[in-house]
Motif scaffolding. Structure first.
Motif, PDB file in Angstrom:
ATOM      1  N   MET A   1       0.851  -1.164   0.000  1.00 19.46           N
ATOM      2  CA  MET A   1       0.000   0.000   0.000  1.00 19.46           C
ATOM      3  C   MET A   1       0.904   1.236   0.000  1.00 19.46           C
ATOM      4  O   MET A   1       1.891   1.297   0.703  1.00 19.46           O
ATOM      5  CB  MET A   1      -0.898  -0.047   1.226  1.00 19.46           C
ATOM      6  N   THR A   2       0.527   2.218  -0.815  1.00 18.28           N
ATOM      7  CA  THR A   2       1.328   3.433  -0.914  1.00 18.28           C
ATOM      8  C   THR A   2       0.640   4.592  -0.195  1.00 18.28           C
ATOM      9  O   THR A   2      -0.544   4.524   0.112  1.00 18.28           O
ATOM     10  CB  THR A   2       1.528   3.823  -2.388  1.00 18.28           C
ATOM     11  N   LEU A   3       1.402   5.640   0.032  1.00 24.31           N
ATOM     12  CA  LEU A   3       0.830   6.836   0.657  1.00 24.31           C
ATOM     13  C   LEU A   3      -0.320   7.392  -0.175  1.00 24.31           C
ATOM     14  O   LEU A   3      -1.324   7.842   0.359  1.00 24.31           O
ATOM     15  CB  LEU A   3       1.908   7.916   0.792  1.00 24.31           C
ATOM     16  N   THR A   4      -0.177   7.347  -1.515  1.00 20.50           N
ATOM     17  CA  THR A   4      -1.217   7.902  -2.369  1.00 20.50           C
ATOM     18  C   THR A   4      -2.486   7.053  -2.366  1.00 20.50           C
ATOM     19  O   THR A   4      -3.559   7.560  -2.668  1.00 20.50           O
ATOM     20  CB  THR A   4      -0.718   8.088  -3.813  1.00 20.50           C
ATOM     21  N   SER A   5      -2.384   5.786  -2.000  1.00 21.32           N
ATOM     22  CA  SER A   5      -3.610   4.989  -1.876  1.00 21.32           C
ATOM     23  C   SER A   5      -4.267   5.201  -0.514  1.00 21.32           C
ATOM     24  O   SER A   5      -5.485   5.132  -0.394  1.00 21.32           O
ATOM     25  CB  SER A   5      -3.334   3.500  -2.128  1.00 21.32           C
ATOM     26  N   ILE A   6      -3.467   5.498   0.491  1.00 23.37           N
ATOM     27  CA  ILE A   6      -4.014   5.779   1.824  1.00 23.37           C
ATOM     28  C   ILE A   6      -4.631   7.178   1.867  1.00 23.37           C
ATOM     29  O   ILE A   6      -5.719   7.372   2.401  1.00 23.37           O
ATOM     30  CB  ILE A   6      -2.922   5.640   2.905  1.00 23.37           C
ATOM     31  N   LEU A   7      -3.916   8.147   1.301  1.00 24.17           N
ATOM     32  CA  LEU A   7      -4.370   9.543   1.262  1.00 24.17           C
ATOM     33  C   LEU A   7      -4.471   9.983  -0.202  1.00 24.17           C
ATOM     34  O   LEU A   7      -3.534  10.569  -0.752  1.00 24.17           O
ATOM     35  CB  LEU A   7      -3.392  10.456   2.011  1.00 24.17           C
ATOM     36  N   PRO A   8      -5.589   9.694  -0.866  1.00 27.76           N
ATOM     37  CA  PRO A   8      -5.704   9.980  -2.300  1.00 27.76           C
ATOM     38  C   PRO A   8      -5.469  11.436  -2.682  1.00 27.76           C
ATOM     39  O   PRO A   8      -5.058  11.722  -3.808  1.00 27.76           O
ATOM     40  CB  PRO A   8      -7.131   9.554  -2.653  1.00 27.76           C
ATOM     41  N   THR A   9      -5.691  12.373  -1.769  1.00 34.21           N
ATOM     42  CA  THR A   9      -5.467  13.775  -2.104  1.00 34.21           C
ATOM     43  C   THR A   9      -3.998  14.056  -2.419  1.00 34.21           C
ATOM     44  O   THR A   9      -3.699  15.029  -3.108  1.00 34.21           O
ATOM     45  CB  THR A   9      -5.931  14.700  -0.965  1.00 34.21           C
ATOM     46  N   LEU A  10      -3.092  13.201  -1.966  1.00 33.83           N
ATOM     47  CA  LEU A  10      -1.672  13.376  -2.283  1.00 33.83           C
ATOM     48  C   LEU A  10      -1.390  13.194  -3.773  1.00 33.83           C
ATOM     49  O   LEU A  10      -0.389  13.699  -4.278  1.00 33.83           O
ATOM     50  CB  LEU A  10      -0.818  12.394  -1.480  1.00 33.83           C
ATOM     51  N   ARG A  11      -2.286  12.477  -4.491  1.00 31.32           N
ATOM     52  CA  ARG A  11      -2.069  12.265  -5.926  1.00 31.32           C
ATOM     53  C   ARG A  11      -2.061  13.568  -6.711  1.00 31.32           C
ATOM     54  O   ARG A  11      -1.575  13.606  -7.836  1.00 31.32           O
ATOM     55  CB  ARG A  11      -3.130  11.329  -6.505  1.00 31.32           C
ATOM     56  N   ALA A  12      -2.602  14.637  -6.138  1.00 32.87           N
ATOM     57  CA  ALA A  12      -2.588  15.937  -6.810  1.00 32.87           C
ATOM     58  C   ALA A  12      -1.212  16.595  -6.734  1.00 32.87           C
ATOM     59  O   ALA A  12      -0.927  17.521  -7.492  1.00 32.87           O
ATOM     60  CB  ALA A  12      -3.641  16.858  -6.206  1.00 32.87           C
ATOM     61  N   SER A  13      -0.344  16.107  -5.829  1.00 39.05           N
ATOM     62  CA  SER A  13       0.967  16.736  -5.679  1.00 39.05           C
ATOM     63  C   SER A  13       2.144  15.791  -5.875  1.00 39.05           C
ATOM     64  O   SER A  13       3.244  16.254  -6.171  1.00 39.05           O
ATOM     65  CB  SER A  13       1.072  17.411  -4.307  1.00 39.05           C
ATOM     66  N   ILE A  14       1.949  14.483  -5.705  1.00 33.45           N
ATOM     67  CA  ILE A  14       3.026  13.523  -5.959  1.00 33.45           C
ATOM     68  C   ILE A  14       2.466  12.368  -6.787  1.00 33.45           C
ATOM     69  O   ILE A  14       1.323  11.956  -6.602  1.00 33.45           O
ATOM     70  CB  ILE A  14       3.676  12.988  -4.662  1.00 33.45           C
ATOM     71  N   PRO A  15       3.258  11.848  -7.718  1.00 32.88           N
ATOM     72  CA  PRO A  15       2.756  10.746  -8.556  1.00 32.88           C
ATOM     73  C   PRO A  15       2.720   9.426  -7.788  1.00 32.88           C
ATOM     74  O   PRO A  15       3.497   9.207  -6.860  1.00 32.88           O
ATOM     75  CB  PRO A  15       3.765  10.680  -9.696  1.00 32.88           C
ATOM     76  N   ASP A  16       1.778   8.569  -8.182  1.00 31.08           N
ATOM     77  CA  ASP A  16       1.791   7.203  -7.669  1.00 31.08           C
ATOM     78  C   ASP A  16       3.108   6.572  -8.096  1.00 31.08           C
ATOM     79  O   ASP A  16       3.540   6.749  -9.240  1.00 31.08           O
ATOM     80  CB  ASP A  16       0.639   6.382  -8.272  1.00 31.08           C
ATOM     81  N   PRO A  17       3.762   5.826  -7.218  1.00 33.68           N
ATOM     82  CA  PRO A  17       5.033   5.205  -7.602  1.00 33.68           C
ATOM     83  C   PRO A  17       4.831   4.094  -8.637  1.00 33.68           C
ATOM     84  O   PRO A  17       3.790   3.441  -8.658  1.00 33.68           O
ATOM     85  CB  PRO A  17       5.569   4.641  -6.286  1.00 33.68           C
ATOM     86  N   LEU A  18       5.824   3.922  -9.493  1.00 37.47           N
ATOM     87  CA  LEU A  18       5.816   2.849 -10.474  1.00 37.47           C
ATOM     88  C   LEU A  18       6.462   1.612  -9.859  1.00 37.47           C
ATOM     89  O   LEU A  18       7.435   1.720  -9.120  1.00 37.47           O
ATOM     90  CB  LEU A  18       6.607   3.247 -11.721  1.00 37.47           C
ATOM     91  N   ALA A  19       5.938   0.448 -10.166  1.00 39.84           N
ATOM     92  CA  ALA A  19       6.532  -0.798  -9.684  1.00 39.84           C
ATOM     93  C   ALA A  19       7.782  -1.099 -10.498  1.00 39.84           C
ATOM     94  O   ALA A  19       7.729  -1.196 -11.734  1.00 39.84           O
ATOM     95  CB  ALA A  19       5.534  -1.940  -9.800  1.00 39.84           C
ATOM     96  N   ALA A  20       8.902  -1.220  -9.814  1.00 35.10           N
ATOM     97  CA  ALA A  20      10.169  -1.518 -10.489  1.00 35.10           C
ATOM     98  C   ALA A  20      10.054  -2.814 -11.263  1.00 35.10           C
ATOM     99  O   ALA A  20       9.522  -3.804 -10.783  1.00 35.10           O
ATOM    100  CB  ALA A  20      11.293  -1.609  -9.460  1.00 35.10           C
ATOM    101  N   GLY A  21      10.516  -2.806 -12.495  1.00 30.71           N
ATOM    102  CA  GLY A  21      10.487  -3.998 -13.328  1.00 30.71           C
ATOM    103  C   GLY A  21       9.197  -4.187 -14.106  1.00 30.71           C
ATOM    104  O   GLY A  21       9.139  -5.011 -15.013  1.00 30.71           O
TER     105      GLY A  21
END
Length: 151
Positions: free
Chosen positions: A1-21
């Protein structure tokens, strides 16, 4: 679980992380886009319309499919369905990395069934609850894409 999934409002300021590989080597996420080998997937869709693919540089075939949501519905059991305009697929498609392109959503994630144009389910993934008809989605497809058998 990422910060952006816990606090969706963060998606307006930081991108969802990409899964390596899961993405080509030279891929980076922005708040509203994914850029592969210097090519904006949102920009590619605006130039070429959808469905479209971007073939990434590298030794192995690796494409990213960009598709438009052509319909949304909720089933009798409450599941959300998204119908895409793409009939292309890859057995290695990394559906868990499906990304909204062109805008940042601050809506909560909900389980969503992604379907091809014939409404055949392809995968169930968490997507923002406000994904709507006309939205662009991008998904990595290691190994390339092809037509669904029988078409």
């Amino acid at each position: 679980m990422t910060l952006t999934s816990i606090l969706p409002t963060l998606r307006a300021s930081i991108p969802d992380p990409l899964a390596a590989g899961s993405w080509p080597a030279r891929t980076r996420a922005t708040v509203t886009d994914v850029v592969v080998d210097g090519v904006s997937l949102h920009g590619l869709a605006m130039l070429c319309s959808t469905p479209c693919v971007h073939t990434a540089d590298g030794a192995e075939p690796f494409v990213v499919l960009v598709s438009t949501v052509t319909g949304t519905t909720t089933t009798h059991d409450g599941r959300r369905l998204l119908v895409l305009d793409a009939g292309l697929f890859s057995e290695g498609t990394t559906w868990a990395e499906l990304r909204l392109l062109g805008r940042a959503s601050v809506a909560r994630l909900v389980p969503t069934v992604v379907c091809d144009p014939d409404k055949v389910p392809l995968a169930e993934v968490p997507m923002p609850a406000d994904v709507a008809t006309g939205d662009l989605l991008g998904v990595p497809c290691p190994g390339g894409v092809g037509r669904r058998p029988g078409r």
